[in-house]
Design an enzyme around this catalytic site. Structure first.
Site, PDB file in Angstrom:
ATOM      1  N   ASP A  14       1.294   5.492   1.043  1.00  0.00           N
ATOM      2  CA  ASP A  14       1.284   4.647  -0.144  1.00  0.00           C
ATOM      3  C   ASP A  14       1.289   5.337  -1.288  1.00  0.00           C
ATOM      4  O   ASP A  14       1.629   4.718  -2.410  1.00  0.00           O
ATOM      5  CB  ASP A  14       0.056   3.379   0.041  1.00  0.00           C
ATOM      6  CG  ASP A  14      -1.248   4.175   0.452  1.00  0.00           C
ATOM      7  OD1 ASP A  14      -1.233   5.149   0.839  1.00  0.00           O
ATOM      8  OD2 ASP A  14      -2.341   3.450   0.215  1.00  0.00           O
ATOM      9  N   THR A 192      -5.919  -5.288  -2.271  1.00  0.00           N
ATOM     10  CA  THR A 192      -4.712  -4.582  -1.642  1.00  0.00           C
ATOM     11  C   THR A 192      -4.734  -5.173  -0.224  1.00  0.00           C
ATOM     12  O   THR A 192      -3.533  -5.283   0.232  1.00  0.00           O
ATOM     13  CB  THR A 192      -5.148  -3.146  -1.431  1.00  0.00           C
ATOM     14  OG1 THR A 192      -6.333  -2.907  -0.666  1.00  0.00           O
ATOM     15  CG2 THR A 192      -5.198  -2.482  -2.788  1.00  0.00           C
ATOM     16  N   ILE A 232      -0.659  -2.637   1.153  1.00  0.00           N
ATOM     17  CA  ILE A 232       0.070  -1.667   0.488  1.00  0.00           C
ATOM     18  C   ILE A 232      -0.811  -1.302  -0.498  1.00  0.00           C
ATOM     19  O   ILE A 232      -1.050  -2.011  -1.705  1.00  0.00           O
ATOM     20  CB  ILE A 232       1.477  -2.184  -0.006  1.00  0.00           C
ATOM     21  CG1 ILE A 232       2.224  -2.622   1.033  1.00  0.00           C
ATOM     22  CG2 ILE A 232       2.025  -1.174  -1.001  1.00  0.00           C
ATOM     23  CD1 ILE A 232       2.718  -1.675   2.032  1.00  0.00           C
ATOM     24  N   HIS A 233      -1.613  -0.102  -0.611  1.00  0.00           N
ATOM     25  CA  HIS A 233      -2.887  -0.131  -1.348  1.00  0.00           C
ATOM     26  C   HIS A 233      -2.595   0.420  -2.550  1.00  0.00           C
ATOM     27  O   HIS A 233      -2.721  -0.258  -3.772  1.00  0.00           O
ATOM     28  CB  HIS A 233      -3.968   1.140  -0.635  1.00  0.00           C
ATOM     29  CG  HIS A 233      -4.289   0.407   0.574  1.00  0.00           C
ATOM     30  ND1 HIS A 233      -5.362  -0.592   0.731  1.00  0.00           N
ATOM     31  CD2 HIS A 233      -4.199   0.953   1.867  1.00  0.00           C
ATOM     32  CE1 HIS A 233      -5.715  -0.617   2.042  1.00  0.00           C
ATOM     33  NE2 HIS A 233      -5.035   0.058   2.631  1.00  0.00           N
ATOM     34  N   ASP A 234      -2.053   1.711  -2.963  1.00  0.00           N
ATOM     35  CA  ASP A 234      -1.789   2.398  -3.872  1.00  0.00           C
ATOM     36  C   ASP A 234      -1.036   1.800  -5.289  1.00  0.00           C
ATOM     37  O   ASP A 234      -1.175   2.221  -6.352  1.00  0.00           O
ATOM     38  CB  ASP A 234      -1.549   3.947  -3.780  1.00  0.00           C
ATOM     39  CG  ASP A 234      -2.635   4.724  -3.062  1.00  0.00           C
ATOM     40  OD1 ASP A 234      -3.824   4.293  -3.287  1.00  0.00           O
ATOM     41  OD2 ASP A 234      -2.478   5.719  -2.467  1.00  0.00           O
TER      42      ASP A 234
END
Length: 304
Positions: A14, A192, A232-234
């Site tokens: 990510d 997130t 989908i974190h970043d």
């Protein structure tokens, strides 16, 4: 005028998508990528950053190597999430550029202090480099416009029942950063996890018709569980700098637990203002998922 940014990261699947989103954005100008051990060892994640900028033909972006371990603790990596390479099963080939001769701290200091505009930092790994930066060069603080962090959680973790991975890896660094006085926006698991990605969305990326779409879809395949990629974190931390209207943020006091037997790395988010302590972060709690996924799709479409 585009916003100058530094991306401090530990790529990571990510992380890679976040970097691609930033590079493709007309609103952002990526001045520097710095690496910090986290998802994998410093050697692997620095190599991944070099491979990524080489793959998309952006070798002019400086990549500087940072901390190889947390401030006070042994390194914990996340090979179960990102694979032994950090990029799942995707091979981007050998990089065509080299790591900077400057350390991450020197490069960050120089970029910030010589910039005509205040610089934003996207911090999407453990916060070791950022803590070392503000302690080593406190003069940079006034020239940092904001720090957009992927890390932490108000309501439950992913490394332990209460701690998110990035903060868990180096809680002492996180404590320094949250007390630094830099304007912070925090994108924790509360928001997130509202951004899953489904099979049809991954297939749409795969069939954009360019090489980047294929490699991003291949990375996301490694994340796929059941009928979705869970989060989908970043990219959230980058997307906010492009379009803040995607998110609902609430000013809160955030403290980091460094001493608890069972609560290492917990971000104690005072959402309800129980303590009355000074609010030191804007914490994201809601996101427009569809618009964010579309933003990622359009960014990948612009690349090679």
């Amino acid at each position: 005028m585009s916003k100058p940014i530094i991306i401090d990261c530990d790529p990571g699947i990510d992380d890679a998508i976040a970097i691609l989103l930033a590079i493709a954005s007309e609103e952002l100008d990526v001045k520097l990528i710095t690496t910090c051990a986290g998802n994998q060892t410093i050697e692997k994640i620095t190599s991944n950053a070099l491979k990524l900028v080489s793959f998309i033909g952006e070798e002019q972006i400086e990549v500087a190597k940072g901390a190889d371990k947390p401030l006070l603790r042994d390194l914990v990596v996340a090979s179960e999430a990102h694979g032994e390479s950090g990029f799942g099963e995707i091979d981007l080939g050998e990089p065509t550029c080299s790591v900077s001769q400057r350390s991450a701290l020197e490069a960050m200091r120089d970029v910030i202090l010589t910039s005509d505009q205040k610089v934003a930092i996207v911090a999407i790994g453990p916060l070791t480099n950022i803590a070392l930066l503000v302690k080593s060069y406190p003069e940079v603080v006034a020239k940092i416009e904001q720090l957009s962090i992927m890390g932490g959680a108000c309501f439950g973790g992913n490394r332990t029942p209460v701690a998110e991975f990035n903060i868990y890896v180096d809680p002492e660094a996180a404590q320094i950063v949250f007390n630094s006085g830099i304007p912070i926006t925090m994108f924790g698991l509360d928001v997130t996890h509202q951004v899953p990605m489904f099979k049809e969305e991954i297939e749409r990326i795969r069939h954009i018709g360019n090489q980047t779409g294929k490699i991003v879809a291949g990375m996301l395949d490694f994340y796929f569980r059941g009928d979705r990629v869970d989060a989908i974190h970043d990219p959230c931390a980058v997307a906010y700098l492009i379009d803040p209207s995607l998110f609902t943020v609430i000013p809160c006091n955030v403290e980091v637990e460094t001493k608890g037997e069972f609560t290492r790395g917990q971000t104690v988010v005072d959402k309800n203002n129980i303590t009355g302590k000074q609010k030191n972060a804007n914490v994201a709690f809601e996101v427009d998922r569809e618009r964010l996924v579309e933003m990622i799709y359009e960014a990948i479409k612009k690349l090679k």
